[in-house]
Design an enzyme around this catalytic site. Structure first.
Site, PDB file in Angstrom:
ATOM      1  N   ASP A   1      -6.055 -22.020  15.794  1.00 32.58           N
ATOM      2  CA  ASP A   1      -6.207 -20.713  15.884  1.00 32.58           C
ATOM      3  C   ASP A   1      -7.072 -19.782  14.603  1.00 32.58           C
ATOM      4  O   ASP A   1      -6.661 -18.943  13.869  1.00 32.58           O
ATOM      5  CB  ASP A   1      -4.836 -19.901  15.730  1.00 32.58           C
ATOM      6  CG  ASP A   1      -5.088 -18.287  16.425  1.00 32.58           C
ATOM      7  OD1 ASP A   1      -5.999 -18.185  16.881  1.00 32.58           O
ATOM      8  OD2 ASP A   1      -4.239 -17.422  16.085  1.00 32.58           O
TER       9      ASP A   1
ATOM     10  N   PHE B   1       6.235 -11.842  15.120  1.00 28.07           N
ATOM     11  CA  PHE B   1       7.512 -12.505  14.926  1.00 28.07           C
ATOM     12  C   PHE B   1       8.330 -12.280  13.679  1.00 28.07           C
ATOM     13  O   PHE B   1       9.504 -12.586  13.271  1.00 28.07           O
ATOM     14  CB  PHE B   1       7.068 -14.026  14.841  1.00 28.07           C
ATOM     15  CG  PHE B   1       6.597 -14.645  16.226  1.00 28.07           C
ATOM     16  CD1 PHE B   1       6.445 -13.718  17.169  1.00 28.07           C
ATOM     17  CD2 PHE B   1       6.188 -16.007  16.126  1.00 28.07           C
ATOM     18  CE1 PHE B   1       6.018 -14.112  18.276  1.00 28.07           C
ATOM     19  CE2 PHE B   1       5.813 -16.576  17.311  1.00 28.07           C
ATOM     20  CZ  PHE B   1       5.724 -15.669  18.693  1.00 28.07           C
ATOM     21  N   SER B   2       7.397 -11.526  12.524  1.00 33.11           N
ATOM     22  CA  SER B   2       8.099 -11.390  11.277  1.00 33.11           C
ATOM     23  C   SER B   2       7.474 -10.054  10.656  1.00 33.11           C
ATOM     24  O   SER B   2       6.580  -9.536  10.719  1.00 33.11           O
ATOM     25  CB  SER B   2       7.625 -12.471  10.514  1.00 33.11           C
ATOM     26  OG  SER B   2       6.414 -12.730  10.385  1.00 33.11           O
ATOM     27  N   THR B   3       8.370  -9.793   9.599  1.00 35.46           N
ATOM     28  CA  THR B   3       7.733  -8.810   8.556  1.00 35.46           C
ATOM     29  C   THR B   3       7.350  -9.818   7.169  1.00 35.46           C
ATOM     30  O   THR B   3       7.879 -10.619   7.017  1.00 35.46           O
ATOM     31  CB  THR B   3       8.627  -7.736   8.078  1.00 35.46           C
ATOM     32  OG1 THR B   3       9.987  -8.150   7.615  1.00 35.46           O
ATOM     33  CG2 THR B   3       9.188  -6.886   9.076  1.00 35.46           C
TER      34      THR B   3
ATOM     35  N   LEU C   1       4.276  -5.993   2.613  1.00 41.01           N
ATOM     36  CA  LEU C   1       2.681  -6.555   2.773  1.00 41.01           C
ATOM     37  C   LEU C   1       1.964  -6.367   4.139  1.00 41.01           C
ATOM     38  O   LEU C   1       1.123  -6.019   4.236  1.00 41.01           O
ATOM     39  CB  LEU C   1       2.265  -7.843   2.274  1.00 41.01           C
ATOM     40  CG  LEU C   1       2.613  -8.347   0.749  1.00 41.01           C
ATOM     41  CD1 LEU C   1       2.567  -9.703   0.712  1.00 41.01           C
ATOM     42  CD2 LEU C   1       1.764  -7.414   0.011  1.00 41.01           C
ATOM     43  N   GLY C   2       2.760  -6.414   5.124  1.00 43.82           N
ATOM     44  CA  GLY C   2       2.368  -6.430   6.529  1.00 43.82           C
ATOM     45  C   GLY C   2       3.329  -6.844   7.561  1.00 43.82           C
ATOM     46  O   GLY C   2       4.593  -7.155   6.968  1.00 43.82           O
ATOM     47  N   TRP C   3       3.173  -6.903   8.551  1.00 41.81           N
ATOM     48  CA  TRP C   3       4.116  -7.483   9.643  1.00 41.81           C
ATOM     49  C   TRP C   3       3.349  -7.983  10.850  1.00 41.81           C
ATOM     50  O   TRP C   3       2.277  -8.032  11.083  1.00 41.81           O
ATOM     51  CB  TRP C   3       4.900  -6.273  10.111  1.00 41.81           C
ATOM     52  CG  TRP C   3       3.986  -5.256  10.845  1.00 41.81           C
ATOM     53  CD1 TRP C   3       3.399  -4.384  10.342  1.00 41.81           C
ATOM     54  CD2 TRP C   3       3.730  -5.289  12.414  1.00 41.81           C
ATOM     55  NE1 TRP C   3       2.743  -3.440  11.307  1.00 41.81           N
ATOM     56  CE2 TRP C   3       3.075  -4.105  12.337  1.00 41.81           C
ATOM     57  CE3 TRP C   3       4.208  -5.775  13.321  1.00 41.81           C
ATOM     58  CZ2 TRP C   3       2.588  -3.623  13.677  1.00 41.81           C
ATOM     59  CZ3 TRP C   3       3.759  -5.366  14.826  1.00 41.81           C
ATOM     60  CH2 TRP C   3       2.800  -4.225  14.777  1.00 41.81           C
TER      61      TRP C   3
END
Length: 446
Positions: free
Chosen positions: A169, A49-51, A44-46
């Site tokens: 945020d 810090f993560s995918t 889906l995305g990245w």
């Protein structure tokens, strides 16, 4: 990054170099996680810090978003904090009705690059940023803005009043529609058949190869685009204006996501919070903050949805910083900051003199919010006055004077009642604030 969306950061890939010890976990379609419960379907995305992967939960027969953190200790620590916040949210909202993303599960996964903390979240749709882009950065209809705002306020009221959590945020990327803009990208609506085992011939280097292939394709597209642009400029061809998009079929219900930077009001971690354009004045001045910083960001989001443009886009210049420009833009739109507030922060002396005037940006051109909406964004007088009346209290320089999310949910503008202001009131408000026809800034050093 919007942790559970179909939109993610898919425009540019995360890069092969990050797939190493301490970095990302290489995922192949059909890979299973947590004892075979979750099967990876597509990326889906990245984020930094993560995918994030679309996964199929064989236990519940539902699609979910699987967020796989990098394995280095600092990323694991950040993940543990986010899991703590999301667990409190899930425990406080058993009916999943509070317009906040739901944590389904979390676990550890060991791979060649180390041990990765994983979060399983409900699958949601596109971000509000993707919606604004889809609409060609034109303002949404106010009834759609109202619908989105109501969802965000329900989420904020729950976080603030019931849990004592500050998001810190809020921005368009961190609000996700509950479904995708394109029904074809929704695994349910598109009748996607889940992949339950790894396809034959899927090589070990699948992730690496896909990144290389995508980079090559992007380079080729750019080259073609440059050639095309060159031809157009030679023959004087102009791009035709993009036609209006119809948003009528898109569900505007949405949820607040991404709690990696969230904190409890009683246990704050950082002094510098919020993405620049959505940052409240008390954060710039280091005057301390509470739930009302989220309300400032919420007002910036509402404005952006209604106009297609950010309320504040500060830039540094010759002789002044980005922070000073930000404070100047705030005052040009909202009026002079009260002296007590201007000089009351730990960093106030960097920006203001003892009279509460900016040191390096001396002459400001004031233009009120309702007049800006009329002049620049072509709002009707009634819409401008009513929308500005809703937003202005949220943009009070005194944080304690800003309405709470609970109070905003009772506001006539949100509930679309008692909104017909009589003509005299409308006209007197417009006359009172009329100054100039544009937002001219005259700043020292520019």
């Amino acid at each position: 990054m919007s942790c559970s969306s179909s939109s993610g950061s898919s425009e540019e890939d995360e890069g092969i170099d990050s797939y190493r010890k301490g970095g990302y976990h290489a995922v192949r379609i059909g890979d299973s996680f947590n004892g075979g419960r979750y099967i990876a379907q597509r990326k889906l995305g990245w984020g930094q810090f993560s995918t994030v992967w679309l996964a199929y939960d064989v236990q519940s027969s539902r699609y979910v978003a699987l967020k796989i953190m990098k394995s280095a200790p600092q990323f694991a620590q950040a993940a543990l904090h986010e899991i703590e916040v999301l667990s409190a949210i899930a425990d406080g909202d058993p009916s999943n009705s509070k317009c906040v993303v739901r944590l389904v599960d979390h676990f550890k996964h060991t791979g060649p690059n180390g041990q990765h903390l994983c979060m399983v979240l409900e699958f949601l749709g596109d971000s509000l940023l993707r919606l604004v882009k889809y609409n060609h950065y034109k303002g949404l209809q106010l009834n759609k803005v109202r619908e989105i705002c109501k969802c965000i306020l329900i989420g904020l009221d729950f976080l603030h009043r019931e849990l004592g959590i500050i998001h810190t945020d809020l921005k368009l990327e961190n609000i996700l529609l509950i479904s995708t803009i394109d029904p074809g990208k929704d695994p349910i609506k598109s009748s996607l058949v889940p992949i339950l085992e790894r396809p034959e011939g899927n090589p070990n280097g699948g992730v690496t190869m896909s990144i290389i292939e995508k980079k090559l394709k992007r380079r080729a597209k750019r080259a073609v685009a440059r050639i095309s642009e060159g031809r157009d400029s030679m023959v004087g061809v102009r791009e035709s204006p993009k036609s209006e998009r119809c948003l009528d079929g898109i569900d505007m219900k949405c949820k607040v996501v991404d709690f990696g930077n969230a904190c409890w009001d009683s246990k704050q971690f950082a002094e510098e919070i919020q993405t620049r354009q959505y940052r409240a004045p008390e954060v710039i001045l280091r005057s301390g903050y509470s739930f009302s910083v989220d309300m400032w960001s919420f007002a910036c989001i509402a404005f952006e949805l209604a106009t297609g443009e950010m309320m504040f886009t500060p830039k540094s210049g010759q002789g002044f910083t980005e922070d000073e420009d930000h404070l100047a833009l705030m005052m040009e739109l909202l009026g002079k900051m009260p002296r007590k507030i201007a000089i009351g922060g730990a960093l106030s002396k960097d920006y203001f003199d003892r009279h509460g005037d900016l040191k390096r940006i001396r002459r400001l051109k004031y233009l009120s919010l309702d007049r800006l909406l009329i002049n620049k964004y072509k709002f009707s007088e009634t819409d401008a006055v009513e929308f500005a009346a809703f937003l202005s209290p949220l943009l009070d320089f005194a944080p304690e004077k800003r309405p709470t999310a609970q109070q905003c949910l009772q506001d006539p503008w949100i509930n679309f009642r008692n909104l017909t202001l009589n003509k005299a009131k409308s006209e007197s408000s417009i006359e009172k604030v009329g100054v100039g026809m544009g937002k001219l800034q005259i700043k020292v050093g520019k």
